[in-house]
Design an enzyme around this catalytic site. Structure first.
Site, PDB file in Angstrom:
ATOM      1  N   HIS A 181       0.782  -1.222   0.000  1.00  0.00           N
ATOM      2  CA  HIS A 181       0.000   0.000   0.000  1.00  0.00           C
ATOM      3  C   HIS A 181       0.820   1.282   0.000  1.00  0.00           C
ATOM      4  O   HIS A 181       0.369   2.317   0.467  1.00  0.00           O
ATOM      5  CB  HIS A 181      -0.968  -0.018   1.192  1.00  0.00           C
ATOM      6  CG  HIS A 181      -2.033  -1.034   1.032  1.00  0.00           C
ATOM      7  ND1 HIS A 181      -1.822  -2.376   1.241  1.00  0.00           N
ATOM      8  CD2 HIS A 181      -3.330  -0.940   0.626  1.00  0.00           C
ATOM      9  CE1 HIS A 181      -2.927  -3.047   1.015  1.00  0.00           C
ATOM     10  NE2 HIS A 181      -3.861  -2.209   0.635  1.00  0.00           N
ATOM     11  N   HIS A 210       0.555 -16.215   7.908  1.00  0.00           N
ATOM     12  CA  HIS A 210       0.952 -15.063   7.112  1.00  0.00           C
ATOM     13  C   HIS A 210       2.262 -14.524   7.709  1.00  0.00           C
ATOM     14  O   HIS A 210       2.842 -15.136   8.595  1.00  0.00           O
ATOM     15  CB  HIS A 210      -0.165 -14.004   7.142  1.00  0.00           C
ATOM     16  CG  HIS A 210      -0.317 -13.287   5.841  1.00  0.00           C
ATOM     17  ND1 HIS A 210       0.607 -12.378   5.386  1.00  0.00           N
ATOM     18  CD2 HIS A 210      -1.282 -13.342   4.888  1.00  0.00           C
ATOM     19  CE1 HIS A 210       0.214 -11.905   4.213  1.00  0.00           C
ATOM     20  NE2 HIS A 210      -0.934 -12.475   3.873  1.00  0.00           N
ATOM     21  N   ASP A 223      -8.788 -14.715  -2.850  1.00  0.00           N
ATOM     22  CA  ASP A 223      -8.548 -15.724  -3.865  1.00  0.00           C
ATOM     23  C   ASP A 223      -8.577 -17.120  -3.241  1.00  0.00           C
ATOM     24  O   ASP A 223      -7.775 -17.405  -2.349  1.00  0.00           O
ATOM     25  CB  ASP A 223      -7.141 -15.484  -4.449  1.00  0.00           C
ATOM     26  CG  ASP A 223      -7.176 -15.378  -5.948  1.00  0.00           C
ATOM     27  OD1 ASP A 223      -8.116 -15.895  -6.562  1.00  0.00           O
ATOM     28  OD2 ASP A 223      -6.258 -14.760  -6.503  1.00  0.00           O
TER      29      ASP A 223
END
Lengths: 377, 377, 377, 377
Positions: free
Chosen positions: C17, C104, C339
């Site tokens: 970002h 993650h 996804d």
């Protein structure tokens, strides 16, 4: 290649007349407060067009950080920075379609790459140094925080007019001990802190400017508060890295550390820096500093100081007898106005490269000493 | 670190008093005829004890190839080389248990590594350069074969006695054009080809030897027949790599390429090297060579020449007032006899480092040009 | 660090970002015809939002070349490329202020860097791969021109549904011989060329999508017409570089070359690839290709093929029991749509990394062979 | 090239039948207690000729430290190590004058280098791994001291006989938690800790030995107590460096980390490793460890485990139909006796490479975190 550094690595891109120039700074530690305001001042200091002594091209050179920070703090990820090229005037250089400019990079580039960049100067342009200066500003901020490192460069000679740079001269050592950037910039565009020679330097520059000629000079740089122990014993001696960094700048012809070339004339008995005990810090220091703050390739805590020779700028407005690319004798006169002395503008670039060398060596040494500190005694 | 080079990479090991010193040469092209006989001569040239001017330590320094060749031809695999250390006399240095030798690496090493090597000098010893010279001899043989490259270094000054090194001096340029290693060695241990100053140099060395002192000097090196196009535009300019290589040698204080520091005083109109057409090779050449064979960081086919400043040796036999490791004032006198001038011995080492820089840049440029040559036009 | 390659080196910057993501490609040979049109197609192929199987975020991902080309031809200088970030929606990830997302990079980043990136994912985001794909497109164009190299990746398994990847299976080898990118893309978003399993794969993906879950898969890649002799004997075996490249992609869990893990079960007598004479090219070839085109770390001219395992995406919309940063048990549900299978999107990224490995090894080998070719026989 | 690592760098030399093989370890921190006794055990573990299962060549493989230590403590300077080659029997391989051995490196070497090494195998020989193992032993000692790191590899499959390596299997995870080198070596030469399959593995190896054939296998390795935060987000993810290291070993065909290829079949909801609070250490841990101790390229403190596929050895004693170098069909039978399964011998080599990756990443992370810790808050 276009990368410099091992753990703190800068990679630059851009030539004089493309869309932008910039760099990626990889390996910056996380948690450093950083915005464009930390970087812009040094970019502004390297800008041409700041005085009647230098070229009137006006380059804004506003840096834009693309990545690697959030809320003004570095993340530890690569810091992308770009500076847009605004002042495209390739027309100024059009005669270089026929002539390789003497002592410029035109001929060697075409020989190396097999093609000619239509724009002026290409990758060898001084605009390439923008990325270095931006990266160097980050390096410098880290160094200031970790050890209060101070890096100050200044002009020590222009043409034949020179400060006394003898390592054994007390006045010179005193300047190294105390000079600040504010002082360097405060004395005008020639950036020489020595009142005794500065006016004469200005006159020399003006003389060559009026003669559509150019003149070289020397930039001297001092690094104060360098942590002890930076640099490696063998190929990566600290002075070797500094020499590499400095000779990678455009137009440089020489480098000397500490006593330098003059030091070869001082016998060992006088050149050696005897140790004395430093009461204040309870450690050894050297009484003199002919070594220039580095011994055996490793910083010893004294001032590191070195000088860099910048040749007279190759681009001059007066006519030059030379040959065209296809070998015909002719006369080349560069259009436009050109800087009679690039040396003063090199000051922030020299500081930037010094900072890049130091921060990388600092991080490498941290790796070693931190790991060694964890070993079983 | 202890590696140098990208595609032709040498990694060295060894300090002054361990079992052996040596190196691994990685990336040497296959098919080069190579035996110890190609390497030994330069090792012998760097040996001390060759004359009354230098230290009497007798080191045989016989190189043994461990790997990477078969039937006298390189395989393309890494070439391991070792030279056994024979002349261990750590006793000579025993006073250094108490004193860090002034302007030597003792103090910085202990600060960097947190421990002291008991043997004399450790990794900073000149013996470390044996691996460089061995690797350089291989590099040089490649360069000779691919472009008849000639690399010759010589002593250009001792103390205040100096040859004229002005880039614009025809005599100096003539020496650069013609000097051979045979001539350099043929004139005696001082290795200065200039009849006008050599005898005086010898006297200077003898004077400092008799005074138990030391004196520095300058080594100048010329590279003839360097292929055009070596070096990179930005951080890896050819002069930057050379400066890095030279300042990585022990006792170096400065580097200058082409016109060097003196060149900063020559205005652009005179410093620029005009192009002329070279009928013989049907290409451009420069009329003068103030650039020293490199423009924009890239070799232009003219002689590359540079000078390296070597300080007066730090180890002297006379007494020196200094401080012990624990800060007490005292007097140190190194035992044994020591070289009053290490400069002449540096000649083959400078040649070796120059060859290592060039062969690596040559291979990098081959990668680029060979690939570019295969692209669709 | 963020650089990959030795002579053809890409350095990337950017997180999910920030202002832009991009890269610098250093070492690209001069004279390559290159515009954004050569790069955009692969960037478009990696874009999400292209089908109902994948995430609906719409990223335009338009690349802008900043430097290194002129009139659509590479100059030999670094190629800067940027892709602006447009679709900032950090709000989607706000719950990650409290929770490190399971599997993650949130937790390891905060541990490594000592601070948390407020934006989603930071440097570990898949957007980081944009720079790789842009650089890979350039690498690929070079490889096509120098040796007609073809690189085609495709999905070979999704969850438990898999093509036969046995190296000894003729159908599999036939696919490797003939598959094209057009075929891979032509069969729909799952990018599996095997008609027998593709529909089933789609069903699997839809099943996990509907369950707000995710599922992994395998991408297989073939390189045809790879020049013989690429790769190094020791640490830089070609398969080692490929493995490094592939395991550096987000979400990868495995790599196999040629016969791979299954090959460990085939005895030497059957696994060895016998040599046969290739009349057409008058050289040796292998009758079978269990080796996957690489022997002893060096390409042998046969098809190089390898497979890369991609785990099920860590970000799923269903609730997960886990703990907050401060150790409290809780339930995390990622907002937004995600996804269900990132594997098909990995296809162009795998191709890009393969191209980056190959072009670098190609250039390194050119350096060696070109230099060896100049040695005295 | 023949170097591996950035701050802790090993460079190896040597082929199968030259004078010696060895390495230089550069960047080892000073102050580590180190003698040959720390290195020899792993060299001995990799020696052939230790059982009737393996080749009877008897190589003593005694390492000699040349430099870098003094009084049994590392100095911080490069550590040169050599192991003399004693058992030269090139005659055994003489038929390879005519035939490139199938699936060996003979053909690719001659294509790459343009010449043939007369000795058996050259640089691709397993003897090259001696330098890696010696360097790895040093790396491992550092890791043990700085964080009590434990690295244990073992055979997990031979041919079709395999332990359960499913990441979600409690028995497998239990082995990873507890297995020691003593246990691995204690169960006999097959080095598989699973009582249920070991005997069957031995039978498989004996079967192929008797058939003059060979069979492959898988080595699994666990790293316990790896510090959190090692590895880089992008190209140098920890698993990428491990994959590079492992695929650089001779005869490897695949690598998988954590759940590996099988993990692609486990949906995200089950594959994700939820966080739990670890009371003992007051930090987060993961409840499961499908990730294999690495998330986002960075170690998370859980066990790192991975598997490496080793193909069936290319050198077998039975006759093979193949072609000569000049393209004639023929039959090759390697003389001598050959290892039917090299997999068990790979165990210490896998451990060594793992240690080399970890210590380098550890030092790099120390550089970053130590520097970050000094920044102004």
């Amino acid at each position: 290649m276009s990368s410099f550094g091992t753990l703190f690595k800068v990679t630059t891109y851009g030539e004089s007349h493309c869309k932008s120039v910039g760099c990626i700074v990889d390996g910056c530690p996380p948690g450093l407060k950083l915005t464009e305001d930390d970087i812009q001042p040094q970019l502004t200091r390297r800008r041409p067009g700041q005085s009647k002594l230098s070229t009137p091209r006006n380059e804004a050179d506003a840096v834009e950080i693309q990545s690697g920070t959030e809320n003004g703090v570095t993340l530890g990820s690569p810091i992308g920075m770009i500076v847009r090229n605004k002042d495209h005037r390739p027309g100024d250089y059009s005669e270089t379609d026929l002539y390789p400019r003497p002592s410029h990079a035109d001929y060697t580039y075409i020989q190396k790459y097999g093609l000619k960049s239509g724009s002026g100067g290409g990758r060898s342009s001084a605009r390439e140094t923008i990325g270095r200066v931006a990266a160097g500003a980050i390096a410098e901020k880290i160094l200031q925080q970790v050890n209060n490192v101070e890096i100050v460069a200044f002009v020590s000679s222009i043409g034949e007019v020179s400060m006394n740079r003898n390592a054994q001269d007390p006045t010179f050592q005193n300047i190294l001990n105390t000079i600040t950037r504010e002082q360097v910039d405060g004395v005008g565009p020639v950036r020489c802190p020595d009142d005794g020679v500065r006016d004469e330097m200005v006159k020399v520059i003006e003389k060559y400017r009026d003669a559509k000629d150019s003149i070289g000079g020397v930039v001297t740089c001092v690094i104060r508060n360098c942590p002890i122990g930076l640099g490696e014993p063998c190929f990566d001696k600290l002075e070797a890295k500094l020499a590499h960094a400095m000779l990678s700048l455009p137009a440089t012809k020489g480098f000397e550390i500490g006593s330098g070339f003059l030091g070869t004339q001082i016998p060992g008995s006088k050149h050696n820096d005897p140790f004395i005990h430093d009461e204040k810090n309870n450690r050894l220091r050297t009484k003199t500093n002919n070594s220039g703050g580095i011994q055996g390739g490793i910083s010893n805590g004294e001032n590191i100081y070195f000088s860099v020779a910048f040749k007279s700028a190759a681009t001059i407005s007066q006519e030059q007898e030379t040959a065209t690319y296809d070998g015909k004798h002719g006369v080349l006169a560069a259009r436009g106005r050109h800087d009679p002395s690039v040396t003063p503008r090199a000051v922030p670039i020299v500081e930037a490269m010094a900072a890049l060398v130091l921060v990388d060596e600092f991080m490498i040494q941290q790796a070693r000493s931190a790991t060694a500190g964890l070993l079983t005694k």
